[in-house]
Every structure is written in structure tokens, then in C-alpha cells.
Scaffold this active site. Structure first.
Site, short mmCIF file in Angstrom:
data_model
loop_
_atom_site.label_atom_id
_atom_site.label_comp_id
_atom_site.label_asym_id
_atom_site.label_seq_id
_atom_site.Cartn_x
_atom_site.Cartn_y
_atom_site.Cartn_z
CD GLU A 55 35.43 31.29 30.24
OE1 GLU A 55 34.87 30.32 30.81
OE2 GLU A 55 36.65 31.42 30.19
CB CYS A 93 35.44 29.64 26.25
SG CYS A 93 34.70 28.54 27.47
N1 THU Z 1 37.09 26.51 33.16
C1 THU Z 1 36.24 27.53 32.86
O1 THU Z 1 35.17 27.67 33.45
N2 THU Z 1 36.60 28.40 31.88
C2 THU Z 1 37.74 28.30 31.14
O2 THU Z 1 37.93 29.06 30.20
C3 THU Z 1 38.73 27.29 31.47
C4 THU Z 1 38.35 26.29 32.50
C5 THU Z 1 36.71 25.55 34.21
C6 THU Z 1 36.39 24.16 33.72
C7 THU Z 1 36.65 23.33 34.94
O3 THU Z 1 35.47 23.28 35.70
C8 THU Z 1 37.69 24.11 35.73
O4 THU Z 1 37.75 25.39 35.14
C9 THU Z 1 39.07 23.48 35.70
O5 THU Z 1 39.46 23.21 34.40
#
Ligand code: THU
Length: 126
Positions: A55, A93
Site C-alpha cells: 500500500e 499503511c
Molecule cells: N504487508 C503488506 O504489504 N501490507 C500490509 O498492510 C501488511 C503486510 C507485507 C509486509 C511483509 O512483506 C509481508 O506482508 C508479511 O508481513
């Protein structure tokens, strides 16, 4: 741009996730007020805390191109290309969304649409 189309773009973006440490791929598709769509994926790092979420990648791409007004974001996340469970945005985020988006900004997940105020009823702001 329908929710379905935005979710499809989020799935496509997730294919570029660099998630070798968690194995969890996330994709986001951010719809700007002017109709442009900015996509993002999570990008992990061997120094784990430097990881950036999908995000924030999408939002920072947009802002860095001069775009700061947004309508909606679609988010998908999962393992091995399976995105059936809804992937909620993390608190970091949500705070970044809060910087640029009003209460009625839409968050589109695989199980339906929500408003930013559903996830973040009270916001930190200076
Ligand atoms: N992650 C995201 O990309 N967005 C979120 O809102 C929560 C978590 C990713 C971060 C990490 O690379 C993986 O998910 C596991 O936590």
C-alpha cells in the site's frame, strides 16, 4: 474503474512482490481522483524492518509523481498466488493513507468494500 478491475490490478501487482523472507505477497492498486491507477507490491529486505508494504509503495509512487488525491485502494495478499482471504492494511499503511485521504476513502478487499474510517475511526494528525 470497478472494484473487480482494481482487484485484478492489485493481483497483477502482487506478482512483483519481493517477499522471499515471509513468502507472503501483497499487491495494491490505488485509484487517484483523476482516474490514474498506481500499483504497488511489498518489498522485503534482509534487514527485516526496512520492508515496505504494498500500500505504501503505491501511495509513495503516486505522491512522487505529484498525485495526492485518491478515491480508493484495492489490496490482495496471500501465499503462492492464493488471495482468497481478505488482506487488511496494517496500522502503518492506515496512517499513511490518513495523511492523504478522507474518511470516505474506500478500501477494497476480497470480501467487500470498507471506508478508511471503518479501520481508523480516530486519526493522529499534527
Ligand atoms: N504487508 C503488506 O504489504 N501490507 C500490509 O498492510 C501488511 C503486510 C507485507 C509486509 C511483509 O512483506 C509481508 O506482508 C508479511 O508481513
Amino acid at each position: 474503474m470497478t472494484d473487480k478491475e482494481l482487484l485484478r490490478l492489485a493481483r497483477e501487482a502482487a506478482a512483483n512482490a519481493y517477499s522471499k523472507y515471509s513468502g507472503f505477497s501483497v499487491g495494491a492498486a490505488l485509484l487517484a481522483a483523476d482516474g490514474r491507477v498506481f500499483t504497488g507490491c511489498n518489498i522485503e529486505n534482509s534487514s527485516y524492518s526496512l520492508t515496505i508494504c504494498a500500500e505504501r509503495t503505491a501511495i509513495f509512487k503516486a505522491v512522487s509523481e505529484g498525485c495526492t488525491k485518491f478515491r480508493a485502494i484495492a489490496i490482495v495478499g496471500g501465499i503462492d498466488g492464493v488471495f482468497s482471504e481478505p488482506c487488511c492494511p496494517c496500522g502503518a499503511c492506515l496512517q499513511v493513507m490518513s495523511e492523504f485521504c478522507g474518511d470516505d476513502f474506500m478500501i477494497i478487499l476480497t470480501d467487500g468494500r470498507y471506508r478508511l474510517k471503518d479501520f481508523l475511526p480516530k486519526r493522529f494528525a499534527l
